[in-house]
Design a protein around this motif. Structure first.
Motif, mmCIF file in Angstrom:
data_model
loop_
_atom_site.group_PDB
_atom_site.id
_atom_site.type_symbol
_atom_site.label_atom_id
_atom_site.label_comp_id
_atom_site.label_asym_id
_atom_site.label_seq_id
_atom_site.Cartn_x
_atom_site.Cartn_y
_atom_site.Cartn_z
ATOM 1 N N TYR A 75 -25.269 -44.291 -30.488
ATOM 2 C CA TYR A 75 -26.240 -43.284 -30.899
ATOM 3 C C TYR A 75 -27.081 -43.721 -32.097
ATOM 4 O O TYR A 75 -28.079 -43.085 -32.428
ATOM 5 N N HIS A 122 -30.355 -33.780 -32.698
ATOM 6 C CA HIS A 122 -29.353 -34.393 -31.838
ATOM 7 C C HIS A 122 -29.784 -34.386 -30.373
ATOM 8 O O HIS A 122 -29.141 -35.027 -29.544
ATOM 9 N N LYS A 127 -34.468 -36.122 -31.500
ATOM 10 C CA LYS A 127 -33.712 -37.303 -31.930
ATOM 11 C C LYS A 127 -34.674 -38.480 -32.066
ATOM 12 O O LYS A 127 -35.549 -38.673 -31.242
ATOM 13 N N ASN A 128 -34.513 -39.219 -33.120
ATOM 14 C CA ASN A 128 -35.312 -40.414 -33.431
ATOM 15 C C ASN A 128 -36.652 -40.099 -34.082
ATOM 16 O O ASN A 128 -37.236 -40.960 -34.733
ATOM 17 N N SER A 135 -34.123 -45.607 -30.770
ATOM 18 C CA SER A 135 -32.740 -45.447 -30.340
ATOM 19 C C SER A 135 -32.667 -44.669 -29.034
ATOM 20 O O SER A 135 -33.685 -44.286 -28.456
ATOM 21 N N ILE A 139 -27.938 -37.289 -28.426
ATOM 22 C CA ILE A 139 -26.489 -37.370 -28.628
ATOM 23 C C ILE A 139 -25.876 -36.337 -27.697
ATOM 24 O O ILE A 139 -26.243 -35.162 -27.733
ATOM 25 N N ASN A 140 -24.976 -36.771 -26.855
ATOM 26 C CA ASN A 140 -24.371 -35.850 -25.890
ATOM 27 C C ASN A 140 -23.607 -34.748 -26.608
ATOM 28 O O ASN A 140 -22.884 -34.990 -27.566
ATOM 29 N N TYR A 143 -19.846 -34.874 -27.780
ATOM 30 C CA TYR A 143 -19.435 -35.554 -29.009
ATOM 31 C C TYR A 143 -19.775 -34.731 -30.244
ATOM 32 O O TYR A 143 -19.064 -34.798 -31.247
#
Length: 197
Positions: A75, A122, A127-128, A135, A139-140, A143
């Motif tokens: 991640y 996330h 994200k990013n 990336s 993020i799943n 997790y």
């Protein structure tokens, strides 16, 4: 202590942070659901004092855990598996500030809005974007939820380092656990479509 330094991408309390669709009434019900009450808020403030000069040590433990698991390192990496050091460092700085915010900030609209921002960061929605990182796109959720355990069970030794008695340490630990669970519930909101959340 609320903020240690200027942190890239840290937008708490600014117009750059998302506006949470969760109401303060819904937040109050969530707090009740995780048994987070006034005594816990006092214990969190105490934990903030205890943890203030240990933030980097806590992060070393957490990032040691992440870096020991390639499926979590992914991640912070490019899609072909190259760790993006600058991205990981920037997220780490915000994660450290999150420790202080969890303990010291009032759980008000600004806090609720930033919880939404963290959740969005996330998901594929954000994200990013904050760090312009090349990336993986999200993020799943599994997790995000599972990480409640390592960031809770590893905090107790740090809470016990300043000479507080077992009952005080336990109160801080339980308050931390409740606050982390509450936030994970809020962070999950952007993952869930419609009224299912």
């Amino acid at each position: 202590m609320t903020q240690q330094k200027t942190i890239p991408g840290y937008t708490y309390g600014t117009g750059e942070a998302a506006r949470s669709p969760v109401t303060l009434d819904e937040l109050a019900r969530l707090k009740e659901s995780v048994l987070l009450g006034p005594a816990d808020e006092a214990a969190l403030h105490q934990a903030g004092t205890v943890l203030a000069d240990q933030v980097e040590d806590v992060l070393d433990v957490w990032y040691g855990f992440v870096l020991a698991h390639p499926f979590l390192v992914a991640y912070f990496s490019t899609p072909d598996g190259q760790l993006i050091d600058d991205y990981q460092r920037r997220v780490r700085a915000r994660f450290g500030q999150w420790i202080l915010d969890t303990c010291n900030r009032p759980y008000d609209q600004a806090w609720l809005d930033y919880a939404e921002e963290i959740g969005l960061r996330h998901t594929a929605a954000k994200k990013n974007a904050t760090d312009d990182a090349p990336s993986v796109p999200l993020i799943n959720l599994r997790y995000l939820i599972a990480f409640i355990v390592p960031i809770t069970v590893t905090i107790r030794p740090f809470l016990a380092r300043k000479g507080h008695g077992p009952d005080e340490v336990e109160a801080m630990y339980q308050a931390w656990f409740k606050a982390v669970t509450l936030q994970a519930a809020l962070w999950s909101r952007p993952y869930i479509a419609g009224d299912a959340w």
